[in-house]
Write an enzyme that holds these catalytic residues in place. Sequence first.
Site, short mmCIF file in Angstrom:
data_model
loop_
_atom_site.label_atom_id
_atom_site.label_comp_id
_atom_site.label_asym_id
_atom_site.label_seq_id
_atom_site.Cartn_x
_atom_site.Cartn_y
_atom_site.Cartn_z
N GLU A 289 -0.22 4.02 4.81
CA GLU A 289 0.25 5.28 5.40
C GLU A 289 0.30 5.23 6.91
O GLU A 289 1.09 5.93 7.54
CB GLU A 289 -0.65 6.45 4.97
CG GLU A 289 -0.21 7.07 3.66
CD GLU A 289 -0.87 8.39 3.37
OE1 GLU A 289 -0.66 8.90 2.27
OE2 GLU A 289 -1.63 8.93 4.21
N HIS A 318 -8.60 -14.51 -11.40
CA HIS A 318 -8.12 -14.84 -12.74
C HIS A 318 -6.89 -14.03 -13.12
O HIS A 318 -6.46 -14.06 -14.26
CB HIS A 318 -9.25 -14.64 -13.75
CG HIS A 318 -10.42 -15.52 -13.43
ND1 HIS A 318 -10.59 -16.78 -13.99
CD2 HIS A 318 -11.44 -15.36 -12.55
CE1 HIS A 318 -11.68 -17.33 -13.48
NE2 HIS A 318 -12.21 -16.50 -12.62
N LYS A 432 5.47 15.96 -1.18
CA LYS A 432 4.70 17.18 -1.42
C LYS A 432 5.63 18.39 -1.48
O LYS A 432 5.53 19.22 -2.38
CB LYS A 432 3.68 17.41 -0.29
CG LYS A 432 2.46 16.49 -0.31
CD LYS A 432 1.44 16.96 0.73
CE LYS A 432 0.22 16.06 0.79
NZ LYS A 432 -0.82 16.52 1.71
O1 PA5 Z 1 -4.15 10.59 4.78
C1 PA5 Z 1 -3.57 11.61 4.50
O2 PA5 Z 1 -3.19 12.40 5.36
C2 PA5 Z 1 -3.33 11.99 3.04
O3 PA5 Z 1 -3.72 11.02 2.16
C3 PA5 Z 1 -4.10 13.27 2.72
O4 PA5 Z 1 -5.47 13.06 2.86
C4 PA5 Z 1 -3.78 13.72 1.29
O5 PA5 Z 1 -2.40 13.89 1.15
C5 PA5 Z 1 -4.50 15.02 0.98
O6 PA5 Z 1 -4.16 16.00 1.91
P1 PA5 Z 1 -5.02 17.31 2.06
O7 PA5 Z 1 -6.38 16.94 2.55
O8 PA5 Z 1 -4.28 18.16 3.04
O9 PA5 Z 1 -5.10 17.96 0.70
#
Ligand code: PA5
Length: 458
Positions: A289, A318, A432
């Site tokens: 990300e 393995h 989302k």
């Molecule tokens: O790293 C990130 O920003 C995402 O993985 C969020 O943590 C994830 O989408 C969850 O978001 P939120 O904490 O707003 O529910």
Amino acid sequence: MLTLNLDNIDVARLGPDQGLRWKDELRAHAEQLERAAAELESRRSDPQSFLGWMDVISDSQLTASVKELAGRVSPAIDDLVVLGIGGSSLGGLTVVTALQHPYHQLLRSRPAPRVHFVDNVDGDVLLGLMEVLDPARTAINVISKSGTTTETMSAYLLFKDWLSRALGDAYRSHVVATTDPVHGILRPLSSKEGFATLPVPANIGGRYSVLCPVGLFPAAVAGVDIDALLAGAREAQASFGAKAAENPVLQAALVHLLYAKRGKNICVFMPYSTRLRYLSDWFAQLWAESLGKEVDRLGSVVHSGTTPVKALGTTDQHSQVQLYREGPLDKLTVFVRVEKEGRPAPIPNAEPDQPDMNYLAGRRMQELMNAELAATAHALAEARRPSYTMHLPAIDARALGYILQFLMLQTAVVGEVLGIDTFNQPGVELGKVLTYALMGRPGYETQLAELRQAGVKP
Ligand code: PA5
């Protein structure tokens, strides 16, 4: 605390087309790396920078509030159910799995509650969990920075319903909400309902939140020494100021940058420790990300990032190493080696008449684990496949805090050198929004119409 072994990237081992002239490369890039580190340092105090994870590890007041709440909640429960996803789940899962008794759930007399991480919308599994829990002895920790994430909110609705049907109004004292200090619906909802709350500091994004209340509260309930965890992280942060020649974070970042340029599009992360299996999951999210971006900060199309692959040694030797050794030359492997064994496990001479087994007698399981790592790294190097090894002295709270902060710093440096926004995630946000539309959330009618036009159905 953490040292790097870079032997298996060197030109002497891998030859000129796969190996690096490491000393020359480090000298040539030292200034660029140090500039990137200085740049991050200079933006650290900017509330918009999303670099709050560098400072939250020193916020003793926040840590005290986590410990106080965990100390209040823990004696009243047998089970804590963490409702979160991605960055709001993987950090806590990594820490709890690494540091609790490996079979904590099965202990007859447990020193701390069990902690369960619900990070998917699989109703079968959610209801299965409720079947084995006693609502009177269960608390939920709903974690969402935005307060709107569908997966987390749907799980919250199910668990709230389950708790309130069993406990009536008393259910309120069984909910802890971890969310943005100001924004999102979870904050006002918590005030209205009277839930205990913890903040996700505004300048910390999900995948960098493991060492703030997001990861610390579940860890503290699980009995983890969060002071030691944070002390380890502070050590990593303190050593970040060193010059490139003495700075393992900058050196590890450089290895990735150089190999990405040479077309190694895949980064395999492979700790040799069952306790660290979720470190791979956490790292994969952090890396993917943070670095997978279409454009750089100036708006030019770059399509940056290398693809993280989660692996576990020795298990995946393995299942995956055949490909790593003989498949495309497109991978850089990161091994994590643990020096000190958790429980001393010498191998007994239980088959003295079997020479093909009793050569193991008297050796230790940890020795075998590390021999397998060394053998795999060497076998890859023989086939001109680069890898490097992170050496951890042990798996304890301090060492874990160190490696978590190390990996966050390393990722931030790579992003900085690439010139991208390491801390946004536009690709995830779109998914989302489209889910909201498909599930009929008010305000998303335009997107729903577009999806229908394209023939997409829930
Ligand atoms: O790293 C990130 O920003 C995402 O993985 C969020 O943590 C994830 O989408 C969850 O978001 P939120 O904490 O707003 O529910």
